[in-house]
Motif scaffolding. Sequence first.
Motif, PDB file in Angstrom:
ATOM      1  N   MET A 155       0.956  -1.008  -0.147  1.00  0.00           N
ATOM      2  CA  MET A 155       0.051   0.059   0.126  1.00  0.00           C
ATOM      3  C   MET A 155       0.837   1.333   0.027  1.00  0.00           C
ATOM      4  SD  MET A 155      -3.288  -0.965   2.300  1.00  0.00           S
ATOM      5  CE  MET A 155      -3.562   0.835   2.559  1.00  0.00           C
ATOM      6  N   ALA A 171       2.436   1.752  -3.533  1.00  0.00           N
ATOM      7  CA  ALA A 171       1.300   2.032  -4.602  1.00  0.00           C
ATOM      8  C   ALA A 171       0.962   3.391  -4.391  1.00  0.00           C
ATOM      9  CB  ALA A 171       0.145   1.293  -4.188  1.00  0.00           C
ATOM     10  N   HIS A 175       1.946   6.357  -7.050  1.00  0.00           N
ATOM     11  CA  HIS A 175       0.711   7.088  -7.480  1.00  0.00           C
ATOM     12  C   HIS A 175       1.035   8.787  -7.567  1.00  0.00           C
ATOM     13  CE1 HIS A 175      -3.548   8.942  -7.630  1.00  0.00           C
ATOM     14  NE2 HIS A 175      -3.605   7.948  -8.706  1.00  0.00           N
ATOM     15  N   TYR A 180      -4.024  -7.550  -3.683  1.00  0.00           N
ATOM     16  CA  TYR A 180      -4.618  -6.227  -3.797  1.00  0.00           C
ATOM     17  C   TYR A 180      -4.808  -5.978  -5.333  1.00  0.00           C
ATOM     18  CZ  TYR A 180      -3.146  -4.982   0.849  1.00  0.00           C
ATOM     19  OH  TYR A 180      -2.899  -5.089   2.276  1.00  0.00           O
ATOM     20  N   ILE A 219      -5.465  -2.748  -7.566  1.00  0.00           N
ATOM     21  CA  ILE A 219      -5.000  -1.374  -7.449  1.00  0.00           C
ATOM     22  C   ILE A 219      -5.019  -0.641  -8.919  1.00  0.00           C
ATOM     23  CG2 ILE A 219      -3.359   0.386  -6.596  1.00  0.00           C
ATOM     24  CD1 ILE A 219      -1.829  -1.945  -5.341  1.00  0.00           C
ATOM     25  N   LEU A 241      -6.136   7.636  -5.037  1.00  0.00           N
ATOM     26  CA  LEU A 241      -5.680   6.180  -5.298  1.00  0.00           C
ATOM     27  C   LEU A 241      -6.759   5.443  -4.242  1.00  0.00           C
ATOM     28  CD1 LEU A 241      -4.033   4.104  -6.770  1.00  0.00           C
ATOM     29  CD2 LEU A 241      -2.434   4.264  -4.801  1.00  0.00           C
ATOM     30  N   LYS A 242      -7.118   6.084  -3.291  1.00  0.00           N
ATOM     31  CA  LYS A 242      -7.742   5.129  -2.213  1.00  0.00           C
ATOM     32  C   LYS A 242      -9.015   4.743  -2.888  1.00  0.00           C
ATOM     33  CE  LYS A 242      -9.614   8.915   0.801  1.00  0.00           C
ATOM     34  NZ  LYS A 242     -10.987   8.767   0.331  1.00  0.00           N
ATOM     35  N   PHE A 257      -8.450   1.293  -4.874  1.00  0.00           N
ATOM     36  CA  PHE A 257      -7.983   0.285  -4.168  1.00  0.00           C
ATOM     37  C   PHE A 257      -8.755  -0.818  -3.671  1.00  0.00           C
ATOM     38  CE2 PHE A 257      -4.321  -0.729  -1.494  1.00  0.00           C
ATOM     39  CZ  PHE A 257      -3.174  -0.308  -2.000  1.00  0.00           C
TER      40      PHE A 257
END
Length: 135
Positions: free
Chosen positions: A23, A26, A30, A117, A119, A126-127, A130
């Motif tokens: 996470m 990522a 991003h 995950y 993504i 980004l959340k 996800f």
Amino acid sequence: MHHGHDGREPVSPKVNEVGRAVMDAAFAVHRELRPGLLESVYEHCLASDLMRAGLAVERQIAIPVHYREDRLDVGFRLDLLVESQVIVEVKAIDALASIHTAQILTYLRFSQIRLGYLINFNTPRLKDGFRRLVL
């Protein structure tokens, strides 16, 4: 029996730690690259950050599918397999759909891995792109 518990062990702290590293990496990728690039670019940069953090990362791993007596050698390919215990599927699409979630759950099932995950880097926040999936 309460929901969400069917007698399975929770994911181990070690696996959760790998998940957290995924996470963090990522979000860093991003932040740096923003939306609008190819999936392969995000995948490469994410793998690179994870390796720099000292994690073992394999890319594009072929997983066989077993059906009755058949073994189909390339059932599918995992984008990233981190520390042999977390699957990461990298997307750069308009929106995640339920088919993408179904796909990664299938990957988890066939690879005997518990945590995955999904993504989607092609989103302003980004959340929103996800998904954390546990089998």
